[in-house]
Scaffold this motif. Structure first.
Motif, PDB file in Angstrom:
ATOM      1  N   ASP A 114       0.817  -1.212   0.000  1.00  0.00           N
ATOM      2  CA  ASP A 114       0.000   0.000   0.000  1.00  0.00           C
ATOM      3  C   ASP A 114       0.851   1.262   0.000  1.00  0.00           C
ATOM      4  N   ALA A 115       0.226   2.350  -0.429  1.00  0.00           N
ATOM      5  CA  ALA A 115       0.876   3.663  -0.386  1.00  0.00           C
ATOM      6  C   ALA A 115       0.404   4.483   0.813  1.00  0.00           C
ATOM      7  N   TRP A 116      -0.823   4.211   1.271  1.00  0.00           N
ATOM      8  CA  TRP A 116      -1.416   4.945   2.393  1.00  0.00           C
ATOM      9  C   TRP A 116      -1.909   3.944   3.420  1.00  0.00           C
ATOM     10  N   PHE A 117      -1.980   4.379   4.690  1.00  0.00           N
ATOM     11  CA  PHE A 117      -2.269   3.447   5.775  1.00  0.00           C
ATOM     12  C   PHE A 117      -3.346   3.999   6.701  1.00  0.00           C
ATOM     13  N   PHE A 118      -4.044   3.094   7.349  1.00  0.00           N
ATOM     14  CA  PHE A 118      -5.273   3.337   8.098  1.00  0.00           C
ATOM     15  C   PHE A 118      -6.434   3.499   7.117  1.00  0.00           C
ATOM     16  N   TRP A 119      -7.637   3.447   7.647  1.00  0.00           N
ATOM     17  CA  TRP A 119      -8.836   3.577   6.821  1.00  0.00           C
ATOM     18  C   TRP A 119      -8.884   4.907   6.077  1.00  0.00           C
ATOM     19  N   ASP A 120      -8.259   5.942   6.640  1.00  0.00           N
ATOM     20  CA  ASP A 120      -8.314   7.259   6.009  1.00  0.00           C
ATOM     21  C   ASP A 120      -6.988   7.683   5.390  1.00  0.00           C
ATOM     22  N   GLY A 121      -5.957   6.841   5.489  1.00  0.00           N
ATOM     23  CA  GLY A 121      -4.670   7.179   4.884  1.00  0.00           C
ATOM     24  C   GLY A 121      -3.926   8.281   5.601  1.00  0.00           C
ATOM     25  N   ARG A 122      -4.044   8.327   6.912  1.00  0.00           N
ATOM     26  CA  ARG A 122      -3.401   9.430   7.649  1.00  0.00           C
ATOM     27  C   ARG A 122      -1.914   9.210   7.907  1.00  0.00           C
ATOM     28  N   ARG A 123      -1.363   8.121   7.420  1.00  0.00           N
ATOM     29  CA  ARG A 123       0.080   7.904   7.430  1.00  0.00           C
ATOM     30  C   ARG A 123       0.510   7.439   6.047  1.00  0.00           C
ATOM     31  N   ASP A 124       1.734   7.806   5.671  1.00  0.00           N
ATOM     32  CA  ASP A 124       2.177   7.570   4.291  1.00  0.00           C
ATOM     33  C   ASP A 124       3.275   6.518   4.174  1.00  0.00           C
ATOM     34  N   SER A 125       3.567   5.802   5.247  1.00  0.00           N
ATOM     35  CA  SER A 125       4.514   4.690   5.164  1.00  0.00           C
ATOM     36  C   SER A 125       4.132   3.659   6.213  1.00  0.00           C
ATOM     37  N   LEU A 126       4.544   2.445   5.992  1.00  0.00           N
ATOM     38  CA  LEU A 126       4.222   1.381   6.939  1.00  0.00           C
ATOM     39  C   LEU A 126       4.880   1.627   8.285  1.00  0.00           C
ATOM     40  N   TRP A 127       6.102   2.180   8.264  1.00  0.00           N
ATOM     41  CA  TRP A 127       6.769   2.417   9.545  1.00  0.00           C
ATOM     42  C   TRP A 127       6.163   3.596  10.290  1.00  0.00           C
ATOM     43  N   ALA A 128       5.701   4.627   9.576  1.00  0.00           N
ATOM     44  CA  ALA A 128       5.029   5.742  10.249  1.00  0.00           C
ATOM     45  C   ALA A 128       3.689   5.278  10.824  1.00  0.00           C
ATOM     46  N   GLN A 129       3.015   4.384  10.103  1.00  0.00           N
ATOM     47  CA  GLN A 129       1.759   3.841  10.602  1.00  0.00           C
ATOM     48  C   GLN A 129       1.979   3.079  11.909  1.00  0.00           C
ATOM     49  N   ALA A 130       3.051   2.308  11.971  1.00  0.00           N
ATOM     50  CA  ALA A 130       3.298   1.483  13.158  1.00  0.00           C
ATOM     51  C   ALA A 130       3.469   2.314  14.421  1.00  0.00           C
ATOM     52  N   LEU A 131       3.867   3.575  14.267  1.00  0.00           N
ATOM     53  CA  LEU A 131       4.103   4.428  15.432  1.00  0.00           C
ATOM     54  C   LEU A 131       2.809   4.976  16.037  1.00  0.00           C
ATOM     55  N   ALA A 132       1.808   5.219  15.202  1.00  0.00           N
ATOM     56  CA  ALA A 132       0.606   5.907  15.682  1.00  0.00           C
ATOM     57  C   ALA A 132      -0.120   5.165  16.805  1.00  0.00           C
ATOM     58  N   PRO A 133      -0.372   3.850  16.682  1.00  0.00           N
ATOM     59  CA  PRO A 133      -1.073   3.172  17.783  1.00  0.00           C
ATOM     60  C   PRO A 133      -0.304   3.184  19.101  1.00  0.00           C
ATOM     61  N   LEU A 134       1.019   3.267  19.032  1.00  0.00           N
ATOM     62  CA  LEU A 134       1.822   3.213  20.250  1.00  0.00           C
ATOM     63  C   LEU A 134       1.488   4.348  21.210  1.00  0.00           C
ATOM     64  N   GLU A 135       1.119   5.505  20.659  1.00  0.00           N
ATOM     65  CA  GLU A 135       0.817   6.662  21.510  1.00  0.00           C
ATOM     66  C   GLU A 135      -0.670   7.007  21.549  1.00  0.00           C
ATOM     67  N   ASN A 136      -1.479   6.297  20.798  1.00  0.00           N
ATOM     68  CA  ASN A 136      -2.906   6.608  20.768  1.00  0.00           C
ATOM     69  C   ASN A 136      -3.589   6.081  22.033  1.00  0.00           C
ATOM     70  N   PRO A 137      -4.264   6.941  22.812  1.00  0.00           N
ATOM     71  CA  PRO A 137      -4.827   6.525  24.099  1.00  0.00           C
ATOM     72  C   PRO A 137      -5.720   5.285  24.050  1.00  0.00           C
ATOM     73  N   PRO A 138      -6.624   5.124  23.073  1.00  0.00           N
ATOM     74  CA  PRO A 138      -7.453   3.909  23.087  1.00  0.00           C
ATOM     75  C   PRO A 138      -6.716   2.655  22.625  1.00  0.00           C
ATOM     76  N   GLU A 139      -5.549   2.826  22.007  1.00  0.00           N
ATOM     77  CA  GLU A 139      -4.832   1.660  21.492  1.00  0.00           C
ATOM     78  C   GLU A 139      -3.759   1.213  22.488  1.00  0.00           C
ATOM     79  N   GLN A 140      -2.524   1.689  22.334  1.00  0.00           N
ATOM     80  CA  GLN A 140      -1.476   1.218  23.241  1.00  0.00           C
ATOM     81  C   GLN A 140      -1.085   2.236  24.310  1.00  0.00           C
ATOM     82  N   ALA A 141      -1.508   3.470  24.128  1.00  0.00           N
ATOM     83  CA  ALA A 141      -1.508   4.474  25.198  1.00  0.00           C
ATOM     84  C   ALA A 141      -0.169   4.672  25.890  1.00  0.00           C
ATOM     85  N   GLY A 142       0.927   4.568  25.154  1.00  0.00           N
ATOM     86  CA  GLY A 142       2.231   4.842  25.732  1.00  0.00           C
ATOM     87  C   GLY A 142       2.744   6.199  25.304  1.00  0.00           C
ATOM     88  N   ASN A 143       4.014   6.457  25.534  1.00  0.00           N
ATOM     89  CA  ASN A 143       4.614   7.713  25.089  1.00  0.00           C
ATOM     90  C   ASN A 143       6.038   7.419  24.625  1.00  0.00           C
TER      91      ASN A 143
END
Length: 400
Positions: A114-143
């Motif tokens: 893929d070229a875009w990630f998540f349902w809305d394409g708010r990340r433009d690489s697979l590695w950038a996508q992997a970072l978002a859940p790590l800090e998202n409060p409902p997902e992995q909620a870390g920092n």
């Protein structure tokens, strides 16, 4: 007395039909071949992630993917929602990590294409996508500061063999992030630019390692692929496990013809990777979700996007981001086309689990209701009950 002429007529029809071979036009055969897994091209090198195809990075990424230490509460990992025995998704209408999210977990097989990630394409690489859940409060909620410390304490040697020396984190707060709680934001803002750069570099490398692992997740061959391969030989009709029933063949013909599903669900992964408004209803009691139109600003603001300082390689890799469509009514409530491979076994469907079965999905596309916002791209198909059932039957061949 009439049974012999009738039998002869039936035999003649069989001969004219190619001795039982499924009848497809040349155009249909070409389209079917384009959908087969054998047509999936090799993964392109990810020049934004020079570790994408490094085995040691993938091994570390796999460890991190399943490690519950990669969360704020020490109980959640990437694998909490991306379950290895469920096509790397979770069978839930909306994902549940530390809390409940507002969208469905997407499967990961072939995601690196893929070229875009998540349902809305708010990340433009697979590695950038992997970072978002790590800090998202409902997902992995870390920092990210906590993750940097965790990597150094638990995986320091492995990390350094891949990415080089870890920075000095002795004066970095235990918890700090520009996206966290008020206390975490204050701690982040109190850090020096050099410290922030160090933490962000470690954080980016975490994403690159996880992405290296996710690149290895490939879609399996299905009964449809075996059928397509046998059909492509032109020597004999597909037999046994390679055959499709008359109902499944009708569904295939509808999929690539009258029903026009192949317009968006095309290619070997049955997705164009694009974003479309298909009139999917909203879900009561969830915040407004406008899809791609709101994701444009998010991907542009992401410090880990292709234009950012943590990209490996040159800016020539950033064509998708540079030329993305940023505005227009077609982006309103437009969501990424999901792959249909394996879809029959991973209900519910759509970005927030709006439909509980494939039958409901096909009924929605057949009726083509108006979108709650923006303009739906689909039009009523006027499919009969038999045709709807045939489409569902065909879709099941992509999961067997």
């Amino acid at each position: 007395m009439n049974r012999f002429p009738r039998l002869f007529a039936l035999l003649a029809m069989a001969v004219l039909a190619g001795c039982g071979k499924p009848e497809f036009s040349d155009a249909e055969r070409k389209t079917i071949a384009s959908l087969a897994l054998s047509a999936l091209p090799p993964l392109k090198a990810d020049t934004t992630n020079r570790f994408a195809d490094v085995p040691a990075a993938a091994a570390l990424g796999a460890t991190l993917f399943f490690d519950v230490g990669m969360s704020g509460d020490g109980k959640v990992s990437c694998a909490t929602c991306h379950k290895i025995d469920r096509q790397f998704q979770d069978d839930l209408p909306r994902a549940v990590g530390v809390g409940r999210t507002n969208r469905r977990t997407m499967p990961l097989a072939g995601v690196a294409h893929d070229a875009w990630f998540f349902w809305d394409g708010r990340r433009d690489s697979l590695w950038a996508q992997a970072l978002a859940p790590l800090e998202n409060p409902p997902e992995q909620a870390g920092n990210r500061a906590a993750y940097a410390h965790y990597i150094k304490a638990r995986f320091g040697e492995r990390y350094e063999r891949i990415f080089g020396p870890l920075p000095d984190l002795s004066n970095v707060p235990a918890n700090a992030s520009p996206l966290g709680s008020d206390a975490e934001k204050a701690a982040w803002n109190a850090m020096s630019d050099a410290q922030a750069e160090d933490v962000n570099r470690v954080f980016a490398n975490i994403g690159k390692a996880i992405a290296a692992f996710e690149r290895s997740i490939a879609p399996p061959q299905t009964r449809f692929d075996r059928f397509a391969a046998a059909l492509d030989t032109g020597i004999q009709a597909p037999q046994g496990d390679d055959a499709l029933s008359p109902e499944e063949i009708l569904g295939l013909k509808l999929f690539i013809g009258k029903a026009n599903c192949v317009t968006c669900h095309n290619g070997p992964r049955f997705t164009d990777g694009g974003f479309h408004n298909t009139g999917v209803p909203s879900v009561a009691n969830l915040p407004p979700d406008r899809g791609r139109i709101d994701a444009v600003a998010q991907v542009e603001a992401d410090p880990f996007n292709c234009f950012g300082a943590f990209r490996d390689g040159g800016a020539s890799a950033c064509g998708e981001l540079r030329f993305m469509v940023k505005a227009g009514p077609e982006l309103v409530r437009a969501y990424k086309t999901p792959s249909l491979r394996g879809a029959a076994t991973r209900a519910p469907y759509m970005h927030a689990g709006q439909f509980s079965s494939l039958e409901e999905v096909v009924a929605h596309y057949s009726k083509a209701p108006a979108s709650v916002e923006g303009l739906s791209e689909i039009h009523p198909l006027q499919l009969s009950d038999r045709e709807r059932a045939a489409l569902v039957a065909f879709l099941k061949t992509l999961a067997e």
